[in-house]
Design a protein around this motif. Structure first.
Motif, PDB file in Angstrom:
ATOM      1  N   LEU A  28      -1.142   0.550   5.845  1.00  0.00           N
ATOM      2  CA  LEU A  28      -1.624   0.730   4.473  1.00  0.00           C
ATOM      3  C   LEU A  28      -0.863  -0.199   3.531  1.00  0.00           C
ATOM      4  CD1 LEU A  28      -3.388   2.228   2.445  1.00  0.00           C
ATOM      5  CD2 LEU A  28      -1.585   3.969   2.280  1.00  0.00           C
ATOM      6  N   PRO A  29      -1.523  -1.244   3.016  1.00  0.00           N
ATOM      7  CA  PRO A  29      -0.854  -2.142   2.070  1.00  0.00           C
ATOM      8  C   PRO A  29      -0.658  -1.452   0.713  1.00  0.00           C
ATOM      9  CG  PRO A  29      -2.814  -3.156   3.061  1.00  0.00           C
ATOM     10  CD  PRO A  29      -2.879  -1.690   3.334  1.00  0.00           C
ATOM     11  N   VAL A  30       0.534  -1.618   0.122  1.00  0.00           N
ATOM     12  CA  VAL A  30       0.813  -1.099  -1.218  1.00  0.00           C
ATOM     13  C   VAL A  30       1.539  -2.171  -2.015  1.00  0.00           C
ATOM     14  CG1 VAL A  30       0.878   1.334  -0.552  1.00  0.00           C
ATOM     15  CG2 VAL A  30       2.971  -0.026  -0.420  1.00  0.00           C
ATOM     16  N   ALA A  31       1.327  -2.159  -3.332  1.00  0.00           N
ATOM     17  CA  ALA A  31       2.011  -3.103  -4.209  1.00  0.00           C
ATOM     18  C   ALA A  31       3.454  -2.644  -4.414  1.00  0.00           C
ATOM     19  CB  ALA A  31       1.284  -3.193  -5.552  1.00  0.00           C
ATOM     20  N   PRO A  32       4.357  -3.551  -4.781  1.00  0.00           N
ATOM     21  CA  PRO A  32       5.764  -3.166  -4.987  1.00  0.00           C
ATOM     22  C   PRO A  32       5.925  -2.061  -6.026  1.00  0.00           C
ATOM     23  CG  PRO A  32       5.572  -5.553  -4.857  1.00  0.00           C
ATOM     24  CD  PRO A  32       4.175  -5.017  -4.886  1.00  0.00           C
ATOM     25  N   TRP A  33       5.155  -2.122  -7.114  1.00  0.00           N
ATOM     26  CA  TRP A  33       5.294  -1.089  -8.147  1.00  0.00           C
ATOM     27  C   TRP A  33       4.729   0.254  -7.689  1.00  0.00           C
ATOM     28  CZ3 TRP A  33       2.908  -5.808  -8.778  1.00  0.00           C
ATOM     29  CH2 TRP A  33       1.521  -5.825  -8.672  1.00  0.00           C
ATOM     30  N   TYR A  78      -2.099   8.673  10.714  1.00  0.00           N
ATOM     31  CA  TYR A  78      -0.785   8.200  10.286  1.00  0.00           C
ATOM     32  C   TYR A  78      -0.951   6.838   9.617  1.00  0.00           C
ATOM     33  CZ  TYR A  78       1.177  11.892  13.198  1.00  0.00           C
ATOM     34  OH  TYR A  78       1.512  13.112  13.740  1.00  0.00           O
ATOM     35  N   ALA A  79      -0.555   6.778   8.351  1.00  0.00           N
ATOM     36  CA  ALA A  79      -0.642   5.541   7.587  1.00  0.00           C
ATOM     37  C   ALA A  79       0.766   4.965   7.446  1.00  0.00           C
ATOM     38  CB  ALA A  79      -1.253   5.788   6.215  1.00  0.00           C
ATOM     39  N   THR A  80       0.989   3.774   7.974  1.00  0.00           N
ATOM     40  CA  THR A  80       2.283   3.101   7.888  1.00  0.00           C
ATOM     41  C   THR A  80       2.272   2.163   6.689  1.00  0.00           C
ATOM     42  OG1 THR A  80       2.563   3.198  10.289  1.00  0.00           O
ATOM     43  CG2 THR A  80       3.945   1.645   9.084  1.00  0.00           C
ATOM     44  N   LEU A  81       3.187   2.391   5.753  1.00  0.00           N
ATOM     45  CA  LEU A  81       3.209   1.612   4.515  1.00  0.00           C
ATOM     46  C   LEU A  81       3.696   0.183   4.774  1.00  0.00           C
ATOM     47  CD1 LEU A  81       4.653   4.198   1.962  1.00  0.00           C
ATOM     48  CD2 LEU A  81       2.270   3.756   2.598  1.00  0.00           C
ATOM     49  N   LYS A  82       3.042  -0.738   4.100  1.00  0.00           N
ATOM     50  CA  LYS A  82       3.421  -2.143   4.175  1.00  0.00           C
ATOM     51  C   LYS A  82       3.394  -2.710   2.759  1.00  0.00           C
ATOM     52  CE  LYS A  82       2.090  -6.580   6.247  1.00  0.00           C
ATOM     53  NZ  LYS A  82       1.091  -7.266   7.113  1.00  0.00           N
ATOM     54  N   ILE A  83       4.569  -2.968   2.218  1.00  0.00           N
ATOM     55  CA  ILE A  83       4.653  -3.484   0.843  1.00  0.00           C
ATOM     56  C   ILE A  83       4.231  -4.944   0.823  1.00  0.00           C
ATOM     57  CG2 ILE A  83       6.188  -3.941  -1.104  1.00  0.00           C
ATOM     58  CD1 ILE A  83       7.872  -1.566  -0.201  1.00  0.00           C
ATOM     59  N   VAL A  84       3.254  -5.251  -0.030  1.00  0.00           N
ATOM     60  CA  VAL A  84       2.696  -6.596  -0.119  1.00  0.00           C
ATOM     61  C   VAL A  84       2.984  -7.156  -1.497  1.00  0.00           C
ATOM     62  CG1 VAL A  84       0.607  -7.994   0.041  1.00  0.00           C
ATOM     63  CG2 VAL A  84       0.881  -5.986   1.510  1.00  0.00           C
ATOM     64  N   ASN A  85       3.624  -8.311  -1.556  1.00  0.00           N
ATOM     65  CA  ASN A  85       3.943  -8.934  -2.844  1.00  0.00           C
ATOM     66  C   ASN A  85       2.738  -9.691  -3.390  1.00  0.00           C
ATOM     67  OD1 ASN A  85       6.710  -8.191  -3.054  1.00  0.00           O
ATOM     68  ND2 ASN A  85       7.206  -9.739  -1.515  1.00  0.00           N
ATOM     69  N   PRO A  86       2.554  -9.640  -4.697  1.00  0.00           N
ATOM     70  CA  PRO A  86       1.459 -10.415  -5.302  1.00  0.00           C
ATOM     71  C   PRO A  86       1.774 -11.899  -5.275  1.00  0.00           C
ATOM     72  CG  PRO A  86       2.798  -9.402  -7.000  1.00  0.00           C
ATOM     73  CD  PRO A  86       3.314  -8.874  -5.704  1.00  0.00           C
ATOM     74  N   ASP A  87       0.736 -12.703  -5.459  1.00  0.00           N
ATOM     75  CA  ASP A  87       0.892 -14.151  -5.505  1.00  0.00           C
ATOM     76  C   ASP A  87       1.659 -14.545  -6.775  1.00  0.00           C
ATOM     77  OD1 ASP A  87       0.669 -16.836  -5.150  1.00  0.00           O
ATOM     78  OD2 ASP A  87      -1.471 -16.962  -5.594  1.00  0.00           O
TER      79      ASP A  87
END
Length: 310
Positions: A222-227, A274-283
């Motif tokens: 599950l992609p999530v933004a840093p904030w 089960y959702a594994t978090l993955k922090i994705v940085n914006p461009d």
């Protein structure tokens, strides 16, 4: 896996008669038998010869093998069976035992899972086995599918022809990968007035773009933004059963698993998601984005490598 040219292994032409294939097999088996020609190389050749005859000596398997084409890839080349192979052919009983070790090529084309109908053989015609592929979503609601099977059939004079037939199959809700569905009377026909055998379909799931199946549980990244990870938030998660709300806790970290109880494959009990978090940085290619990151670098007292010491 590597392609196996069974005709080349036995040293016969592709149009060789069954009697010629049997003669070539016996000759090669004597030549490479461990009791006559000991050694690892002879043992490997002996296994290849046995595997080749397991296919070419069986009219059904030979007919199916010939369907791969009259101009096969070079022996030993990397090979991938046609995408519809596992679900398009059905084979009657009498195959090799589970203890016999053959190549990956043979396993992918001809081996079926442990036979669930062994105790029923001999009552009618031979039971047949095939695979049916469904979408993950189909297991949540059940579905009816039309399955087209190609079955090699031996004619009255020993000739081989591939017959096609279509069967309506009802996939029940809650079916799991590897489960078998029995279709009475849809197997190989029996001689005389005896009833046909049964058809056992092994259920497989098509690859899903989001979820991975493990037993009754589903796993996803599950992609999530840093904030979102820092502040926490509520996201809408699409699942095979429909959309659900999922709460991202404050100060979430990459690799953290969130569980949706009972939202996996239906059953008693139902599986989980089960959702594994993955922090994705914006461009950060625009001046505004770079300025935002530069401000965070100045204002936030944060060292991601603080635990490394030094």
């Amino acid at each position: 896996m590597k392609f196996q040219d069974y005709y080349k292994i036995l040293g016969v032409e592709r149009d060789a008669a069954p009697a010629d294939i049997k003669t070539a097999f016996r000759k090669a088996a004597r030549k490479y038998h461990p009791d006559i020609n000991p050694g690892a190389e002879a043992e490997a050749r002996f296994k290849e010869v046995n595997e080749a005859y397991e296919v070419l000596g069986d009219p059904e398997r030979r007919a199916a093998y010939d369907e791969l084409g009259r101009a096969p890839p070079q022996d030993g080349a990397r090979y991938q069976p046609p995408p519809d192979w596992s679900g398009s052919f059905s084979f009657s009983g009498g195959g090799p035992g589970e203890h016999e070790a053959f190549s990956d090529f043979f396993e992918a084309l001809f081996r079926r899972s442990t036979d669930p109908g062994d105790d029923m053989r001999g009552v009618a015609g031979a039971d047949s086995h095939a695979r049916i592929e469904i979408a993950l979503e189909d297991a949540y609601r059940g579905v009816e599918k039309m399955l087209t099977l190609r079955t090699p059939v031996v004619g009255p004079e020993g000739s081989i022809e591939v017959q096609e037939r279509s069967i309506a199959v009802r996939i029940p809700k809650g079916v799991a990968p590897g489960q078998h569905i029995r279709l009475p009377g849809q197997g190989a026909p029996a001689p005389g007035q005896r009833a046909a055998g049964d058809l056992f379909l092994e259920v497989t799931f098509a690859p899903h773009p989001v979820y991975r199946v493990d037993g009754a549980d589903l796993f996803m990244d599950l992609p999530v933004a840093p904030w979102e990870a820092a502040l926490g938030t509520q996201v809408i998660l699409p699942t095979p059963a429909g959309k659900v709300d999922l709460r991202i806790p404050k100060n979430a970290r990459t690799g953290q698993k969130l569980r949706l109880k009972g939202k996996g494959l239906p059953g008693r009990p139902a599986g989980d998601i089960y959702a594994t978090l993955k922090i994705v940085n914006p461009d950060a290619s625009t001046p505004e984005a770079r300025a935002f990151f530069e401000q965070m670098a100045r204002d936030l007292p944060f060292d991601p490598r603080a635990r490394l010491g030094g």
